[in-house]
Design a protein around this motif. Structure first.
Motif, PDB file in Angstrom:
ATOM      1  N   ARG A  66      73.033   4.217   6.050  1.00  0.00           N
ATOM      2  CA  ARG A  66      73.712   4.424   7.345  1.00  0.00           C
ATOM      3  C   ARG A  66      72.860   5.276   8.278  1.00  0.00           C
ATOM      4  N   ILE A  67      72.195   6.293   7.748  1.00  0.00           N
ATOM      5  CA  ILE A  67      71.311   7.119   8.579  1.00  0.00           C
ATOM      6  C   ILE A  67      70.188   6.258   9.146  1.00  0.00           C
ATOM      7  N   LEU A  68      69.621   5.406   8.303  1.00  0.00           N
ATOM      8  CA  LEU A  68      68.546   4.529   8.773  1.00  0.00           C
ATOM      9  C   LEU A  68      69.041   3.562   9.842  1.00  0.00           C
ATOM     10  N   ASP A  69      70.165   2.895   9.583  1.00  0.00           N
ATOM     11  CA  ASP A  69      70.663   1.855  10.489  1.00  0.00           C
ATOM     12  C   ASP A  69      71.377   2.408  11.715  1.00  0.00           C
ATOM     13  N   LEU A  91      60.418  -1.026  10.135  1.00  0.00           N
ATOM     14  CA  LEU A  91      60.231  -0.123   8.993  1.00  0.00           C
ATOM     15  C   LEU A  91      61.571   0.419   8.509  1.00  0.00           C
ATOM     16  N   TYR A  92      62.425   0.833   9.438  1.00  0.00           N
ATOM     17  CA  TYR A  92      63.740   1.338   9.050  1.00  0.00           C
ATOM     18  C   TYR A  92      64.556   0.240   8.363  1.00  0.00           C
ATOM     19  N   ALA A  96      65.951   0.335   4.522  1.00  0.00           N
ATOM     20  CA  ALA A  96      67.361   0.097   4.195  1.00  0.00           C
ATOM     21  C   ALA A  96      67.478  -0.988   3.128  1.00  0.00           C
ATOM     22  N   LYS A  97      66.658  -2.026   3.257  1.00  0.00           N
ATOM     23  CA  LYS A  97      66.672  -3.108   2.264  1.00  0.00           C
ATOM     24  C   LYS A  97      66.228  -2.590   0.893  1.00  0.00           C
ATOM     25  N   GLU A 112      61.709   6.374  -4.172  1.00  0.00           N
ATOM     26  CA  GLU A 112      60.442   7.101  -4.057  1.00  0.00           C
ATOM     27  C   GLU A 112      59.571   6.493  -2.955  1.00  0.00           C
ATOM     28  N   GLU A 113      59.579   5.167  -2.851  1.00  0.00           N
ATOM     29  CA  GLU A 113      58.815   4.497  -1.803  1.00  0.00           C
ATOM     30  C   GLU A 113      59.320   4.890  -0.418  1.00  0.00           C
ATOM     31  N   VAL A 114      60.630   4.909  -0.242  1.00  0.00           N
ATOM     32  CA  VAL A 114      61.207   5.268   1.058  1.00  0.00           C
ATOM     33  C   VAL A 114      60.887   6.723   1.390  1.00  0.00           C
ATOM     34  N   LEU A 115      60.934   7.597   0.415  1.00  0.00           N
ATOM     35  CA  LEU A 115      60.542   8.989   0.652  1.00  0.00           C
ATOM     36  C   LEU A 115      59.098   9.058   1.151  1.00  0.00           C
ATOM     37  N   ARG A 116      58.202   8.315   0.502  1.00  0.00           N
ATOM     38  CA  ARG A 116      56.787   8.316   0.914  1.00  0.00           C
ATOM     39  C   ARG A 116      56.606   7.753   2.322  1.00  0.00           C
TER      40      ARG A 116
END
Length: 142
Positions: A66-69, A91-92, A96-97, A112-116
């Motif tokens: 929700r924060i991303l979208d 990217l966002y 989310a996906k 971990e990927e999204v954090l990076r």
């Protein structure tokens, strides 16, 4: 669910602190708050996965998506000629996906990927906000 008077007061205090933080924030500071909360939710989800706490993991990842979208992606200025905004939007959406996949498969790697991917963008916002704050300071007169 019953909450003690102390717990209700603590929740009200936290909510008031969050409202005060948002009410007095500049647009850049609001972006930083979104990135901070995203980071917190991602760490919470990652920890919940390692603790096999599926309910907390699902809630945290739901908040992160929700924060991303609804936060970061919605804040972008929609300009068909702005390739940078479109790239961030893409990217966002990708993040989310990936978080949806992490939730479905109980896989920590997409988190971990999204954090990076998000941490450098959050750091850039911190620099922008710090530079804005510096430029708004009154000049010292000698």
């Amino acid at each position: 669910m019953y909450l003690s008077v102390h717990a209700k007061a603590a929740n009200a205090y936290r909510n008031m602190g969050a409202v005060t933080q948002v009410d007095g924030a500049s647009p850049g500071q609001l972006m930083m708050l979104l990135f901070q909360n995203l980071h917190i939710q991602l760490l919470r989800a990652h920890k919940a996965l390692s603790d096999n706490n599926i309910a907390v993991k699902g809630l945290a990842l739901g908040k992160a998506v929700r924060i991303l979208d609804e936060g970061l992606k919605a804040a972008l200025i929609k300009n068909s000629e702005d390739g940078f905004a479109q790239s961030l939007s893409d990217l966002y959406g990708y993040c989310a996906k990936r978080l949806t996949q992490a939730n479905f498969y109980n896989d920590p790697l997409p988190i971990e990927e999204v954090l990076r991917l998000m941490d450098p963008i959050a750091d850039a916002w911190k620099k922008v906000v710090a530079e804005q704050a510096q430029s708004l300071r009154p000049m010292e007169v000698e």
